[in-house]
Design an enzyme around this catalytic site. Structure first.
Site: not given
Length: 269
Positions: A67, A69, A124, A233
C-alpha cells in the site's frame, strides 16, 4: 498465509521422510535397488528448505510493500529486506523471543503483525516507545512535550484510490539524528474519530471530536506506529498499540523497485 508455518511443515515432512528411510526403509532394499522417488525428492529438498527457513527466520526476510501508507519513503510494489535479529532472536512460527537484543527506537521503520489480525503483516514507523506521551494536533507531532522538528521540502503528487490525483506537502521529520521524509494533505483532519476502534489500552488515548488531533500515552511493552503518508495510513491512531510480541523486524533495504530503478540498493531511512 503463514509462510513460516508452511516452510516449517515442509521441513518436518521432508526431514521425516529422509530420517525414516535412513533408519528403516533403506535396510529392506537390495544393494542395487533404487530409492523411492518420494525419498529422492525429500533428500533433495530438505537442505534447500532448511537454508531458506533458517535465513528468513533468524537473519533477513523479504517483503513487498502492498500500500501507499509509507509514501514517499516506500512505494507500492517496493521489495524490501527486514532484519530479523535487530530486536532480538525469536523462535519461528510461534514468534517467541529467546534472546533479547535491541529495542525499537523512535524513527525506525518496523514490520509487525497487525494486532487486530496477526495473520497480516504491517509496516509503519515507530513514533512512540514505552512510556512516551505522543501528541498529534494540526498535523504537528509532539513527543513527551517536545515538538518534533520538521522542514518543508516541497510537494509529492501521486494517483490515489479511485484514480484521484493527490498533491501532498513533503517534510523532513527528525525523530532521531537522521531525518526521514513524511507527507500530509492540508485539507484532511489529523485523525478521523469515527474510524477509531476499541483497542487494548484505549483509555490511554484522548481524541478531539473535530479531528484536530489526539494524545496517547504508550503503555509498557507497546509501541505507537504511524505511516509516513500521514493522511492515507491506517495506523495506531485507529487500532492502537503494537505489543512487543508482534514485532517481526526492522526494515532496512530496498532490493527491487520496478517503478523506479534508482531506488534499488538504497537503505531505508
Amino acid at each position: 498465509m503463514n509462510f513460516a508455518l508452511i516452510l516449517f511443515s515442509a521441513l518436518v515432512i521432508t526431514g521425516g521422510i529422509w530420517l525414516l528411510d535412513a533408519l528403516l526403509l533403506k535396510r529392506s532394499r537390495g544393494p542395487d535397488e533404487r530409492e523411492p522417488m518420494l525419498v529422492e525428492y525429500a533428500k533433495s529438498f530438505f537442505p534447500v528448505i532448511l537454508v531458506v527457513f533458517g535465513l528468513r527466520s533468524f537473519l533477513v526476510e523479504p517483503f513487498k510493500i502492498p500500500s501507499g501508507s509509507m509514501m514517499p519513503t516506500l512505494l507500492i510494489g517496493d521489495f524490501i529486506l527486514v532484519n530479523k535479529y535487530t530486536y532480538g532472536i525469536r523462535l519461528p512460527v510461534i514468534n517467541q523471543k529467546i534472546v533479547q537484543m535491541n529495542n525499537p527506537e523512535r524513527g525506525d521503520v518496523m514490520v509487525f503483525r497487525y494486532p487486530a489480525d496477526p495473520s497480516l503483516d504491517y509496516i509503519k514507523r515507530v513514533i512512540g516507545v514505552p512510556g512516551d506521551l505522543v501528541e498529534y494536533r494540526d498535523k504537528r507531532l509532539t513527543v513527551n512535550g517536545k515538538p518534533v522538528l520538521t522542514a518543508n521540502t516541497g510537494t509529492y503528487s501521486y494517483v490515489g484510490n479511485g484514480l484521484n490525483y493527490i498533491s501532498a506537502a513533503v517534510y523532513d521529520e527528525s525523530l532521531k539524528s537522521t531525518p526521514h521524509t513524511m507527507m500530509t494533505e492540508p485539507d484532511k483532519p489529523s485523525v478521523f474519530p469515527p474510524q477509531v476502534m476499541d483497542f487494548p489500552y484505549r483509555e490511554n488515548c484522548s481524541y478531539n471530536a473535530e479531528g484536530e488531533g489526539f494524545t496517547c500515552k504508550v503503555p509498557a511493552g507497546q509501541y505507537f506506529m504511524m505511516g509516513d503518508n500521514r493522511d492515507a495510513s491506517n495506523d495506531s491512531r485507529y487500532w492502537g498499540f503494537v505489543p512487543d510480541k508482534n514485532i517481526v523486524g526492522k526494515a532496512f533495504f530496498i532490493w527491487m523497485s520496478f517503478d523506479d530503478f534508482s531506488r534499488i540498493g538504497t537503505t531505508i531511512q
